[in-house]
Design a protein around this motif. Sequence first.
Motif, PDB file in Angstrom:
ATOM      1  N   ARG A   1       0.854  -1.194   0.000  1.00 46.65           N
ATOM      2  CA  ARG A   1       0.000   0.000   0.000  1.00 46.65           C
ATOM      3  C   ARG A   1       0.885   1.237   0.000  1.00 46.65           C
ATOM      4  O   ARG A   1       2.019   1.192   0.476  1.00 46.65           O
ATOM      5  N   GLN A   2       0.336   2.341  -0.513  1.00 46.42           N
ATOM      6  CA  GLN A   2       1.133   3.559  -0.639  1.00 46.42           C
ATOM      7  C   GLN A   2       0.402   4.756  -0.065  1.00 46.42           C
ATOM      8  O   GLN A   2      -0.835   4.830  -0.093  1.00 46.42           O
ATOM      9  N   GLY A   3       1.174   5.700   0.486  1.00 44.95           N
ATOM     10  CA  GLY A   3       0.609   6.905   1.050  1.00 44.95           C
ATOM     11  C   GLY A   3       1.535   8.089   0.857  1.00 44.95           C
ATOM     12  O   GLY A   3       2.579   7.990   0.218  1.00 44.95           O
ATOM     13  N   VAL A   4       1.133   9.216   1.431  1.00 46.51           N
ATOM     14  CA  VAL A   4       1.923  10.447   1.357  1.00 46.51           C
ATOM     15  C   VAL A   4       1.999  11.043   2.752  1.00 46.51           C
ATOM     16  O   VAL A   4       0.978  11.163   3.446  1.00 46.51           O
ATOM     17  N   ALA A   5       3.201  11.385   3.183  1.00 46.79           N
ATOM     18  CA  ALA A   5       3.407  12.035   4.481  1.00 46.79           C
ATOM     19  C   ALA A   5       4.323  13.233   4.283  1.00 46.79           C
ATOM     20  O   ALA A   5       5.369  13.105   3.634  1.00 46.79           O
ATOM     21  N   ASP A   6       3.913  14.366   4.815  1.00 41.81           N
ATOM     22  CA  ASP A   6       4.752  15.559   4.700  1.00 41.81           C
ATOM     23  C   ASP A   6       5.045  15.869   3.226  1.00 41.81           C
ATOM     24  O   ASP A   6       6.124  16.334   2.875  1.00 41.81           O
ATOM     25  N   GLY A   7       4.085  15.544   2.364  1.00 40.41           N
ATOM     26  CA  GLY A   7       4.252  15.783   0.938  1.00 40.41           C
ATOM     27  C   GLY A   7       5.127  14.775   0.229  1.00 40.41           C
ATOM     28  O   GLY A   7       5.359  14.886  -0.980  1.00 40.41           O
ATOM     29  N   LYS A   8       5.623  13.758   0.924  1.00 43.30           N
ATOM     30  CA  LYS A   8       6.532  12.773   0.336  1.00 43.30           C
ATOM     31  C   LYS A   8       5.814  11.417   0.204  1.00 43.30           C
ATOM     32  O   LYS A   8       5.241  10.915   1.180  1.00 43.30           O
ATOM     33  N   PRO A   9       5.842  10.813  -0.978  1.00 44.47           N
ATOM     34  CA  PRO A   9       5.232   9.487  -1.139  1.00 44.47           C
ATOM     35  C   PRO A   9       6.025   8.414  -0.398  1.00 44.47           C
ATOM     36  O   PRO A   9       7.251   8.477  -0.333  1.00 44.47           O
ATOM     37  N   TYR A  10       5.335   7.453   0.153  1.00 46.22           N
ATOM     38  CA  TYR A  10       6.000   6.339   0.825  1.00 46.22           C
ATOM     39  C   TYR A  10       5.211   5.063   0.576  1.00 46.22           C
ATOM     40  O   TYR A  10       4.069   5.086   0.128  1.00 46.22           O
ATOM     41  N   THR A  11       5.847   3.945   0.891  1.00 44.54           N
ATOM     42  CA  THR A  11       5.257   2.626   0.664  1.00 44.54           C
ATOM     43  C   THR A  11       5.271   1.822   1.958  1.00 44.54           C
ATOM     44  O   THR A  11       6.217   1.914   2.746  1.00 44.54           O
ATOM     45  N   VAL A  12       4.226   1.052   2.176  1.00 42.14           N
ATOM     46  CA  VAL A  12       4.186   0.045   3.234  1.00 42.14           C
ATOM     47  C   VAL A  12       3.966  -1.294   2.545  1.00 42.14           C
ATOM     48  O   VAL A  12       2.991  -1.452   1.800  1.00 42.14           O
ATOM     49  N   ALA A  13       4.873  -2.232   2.739  1.00 43.95           N
ATOM     50  CA  ALA A  13       4.755  -3.531   2.070  1.00 43.95           C
ATOM     51  C   ALA A  13       5.119  -4.631   3.047  1.00 43.95           C
ATOM     52  O   ALA A  13       5.949  -4.442   3.948  1.00 43.95           O
ATOM     53  N   GLY A  14       4.504  -5.786   2.876  1.00 43.53           N
ATOM     54  CA  GLY A  14       4.790  -6.883   3.793  1.00 43.53           C
ATOM     55  C   GLY A  14       4.600  -8.238   3.169  1.00 43.53           C
ATOM     56  O   GLY A  14       3.930  -8.390   2.135  1.00 43.53           O
ATOM     57  N   VAL A  15       5.204  -9.232   3.790  1.00 39.04           N
ATOM     58  CA  VAL A  15       5.039 -10.639   3.414  1.00 39.04           C
ATOM     59  C   VAL A  15       4.677 -11.423   4.660  1.00 39.04           C
ATOM     60  O   VAL A  15       4.911 -10.979   5.794  1.00 39.04           O
ATOM     61  N   ALA A  16       4.108 -12.588   4.445  1.00 40.62           N
ATOM     62  CA  ALA A  16       3.782 -13.466   5.570  1.00 40.62           C
ATOM     63  C   ALA A  16       3.804 -14.903   5.098  1.00 40.62           C
ATOM     64  O   ALA A  16       3.715 -15.190   3.898  1.00 40.62           O
ATOM     65  N   LYS A  17       3.941 -15.823   6.045  1.00 41.86           N
ATOM     66  CA  LYS A  17       3.754 -17.243   5.783  1.00 41.86           C
ATOM     67  C   LYS A  17       2.899 -17.812   6.887  1.00 41.86           C
ATOM     68  O   LYS A  17       2.895 -17.329   8.027  1.00 41.86           O
TER      69      LYS A  17
END
Length: 393
Positions: A152-168
């Motif tokens: 998933r992606q968002g914007v903080a302080d005008g800067k784009p960022y990504t949150v990504a994860g894996v699981a088993k």
Amino acid sequence: MMIKGFRFSAVEAAIKKPGRKDLAMILSEVPAACAATFTSNKVKAAPVLLGQERVAGGILRAVVVNSGNANACTGNPGMAAARETAAFVAKELGVDEALIVPSSTGVIGVQLPMERIKTAIPGLIKGLDGGTLDDVAKAIMTTDTFAKMSVRQGVADGKPYTVAGVAKGAGMIRPDMATMLSFIVTDAAVDADFLRQSFRAAVNASFNCITVDNDMSTNDTALVMANGMAGNAPISSASPDAGQFAELLSGVALDLAKAIVRDGEGATKFVTINVSGAVSDADARLAAMAVANSPLVKTAFFGQDANWGRILAAVGYSGAAVDQTQVSLRFDDVLMVSGGVFVGGDAEKKGSEVLKKPEFKVNIDLALGTGRSTVYTSDFSYDYVKINADYRT
């Protein structure tokens, strides 16, 4: 997919048997803030014990994880192997070994094949130049039938960022950390206290709300790293971007948790249990978990049998406050029980049709208060027994 400042790798070390990649790494190019939750089982694997020590410092550089061997119930040699793995990786990377967390999943009670692992680590380091998060997702699988990843992606302080994860995870799944591994990374800068707070909330609403077979592992680990390479001002609880970050983190965790249930060993159904009208949220959770964990309920789901009586029985023994004359129950929108009594008519036929679907909801209203809880579970099929009867062979 770019997650600034993170690199990934996976190689074959033949830890349990040859033929697949089974050793993986997630590396942050800079020290990253971290938070984690671990199994509440009193029998803990060596990498969990070591991970608890190292995560307490709040900063990590890398996670190195193997599948095929849990390094659990392996005594002092197992702890030495966990430390040696981290130390060998740290030496190859040229970083402080206290910033490396090992993680393991697989068969309990077998010593790690350290010579094979050490032989594979140089290739693991070299692979960081071209590896992907998907490589990690595949390498950590055991009885999983598909790799689990969410972005998933968002914007903080005008800067784009990504949150990504894996699981088993597919079997030995229950709440208070399921028997699973999950590693989430973000290039957002996040205040350490807020990272711990938001991660705990994310875990409670996701990994702690799933159950496949009510068995808890010795190795459960969910970990998040935030390296700040997106360049935003650190997100704190007071930041205007705090709500969005918490939502994205929770969304990734919930995606992964649901994927684990969908991949439950032998599962043919994905079932959402909603309990409302309880005297408290805690009571609602007791009732929902009792239903979700009942072997009789889960086998009825597999048989597509609208056996609402088993569900009411589970609610009744759950420990939650219950007035049976007030309880109602629906399969999706089909009313089966009202006032604790079967509604009759064509409810049985309609309810059975709902249970033929691969995904459906069981909605239970206790009509005693405002407490509510949602739990995700799967059915029990013949294949669950087959998979677990042959697990060590």
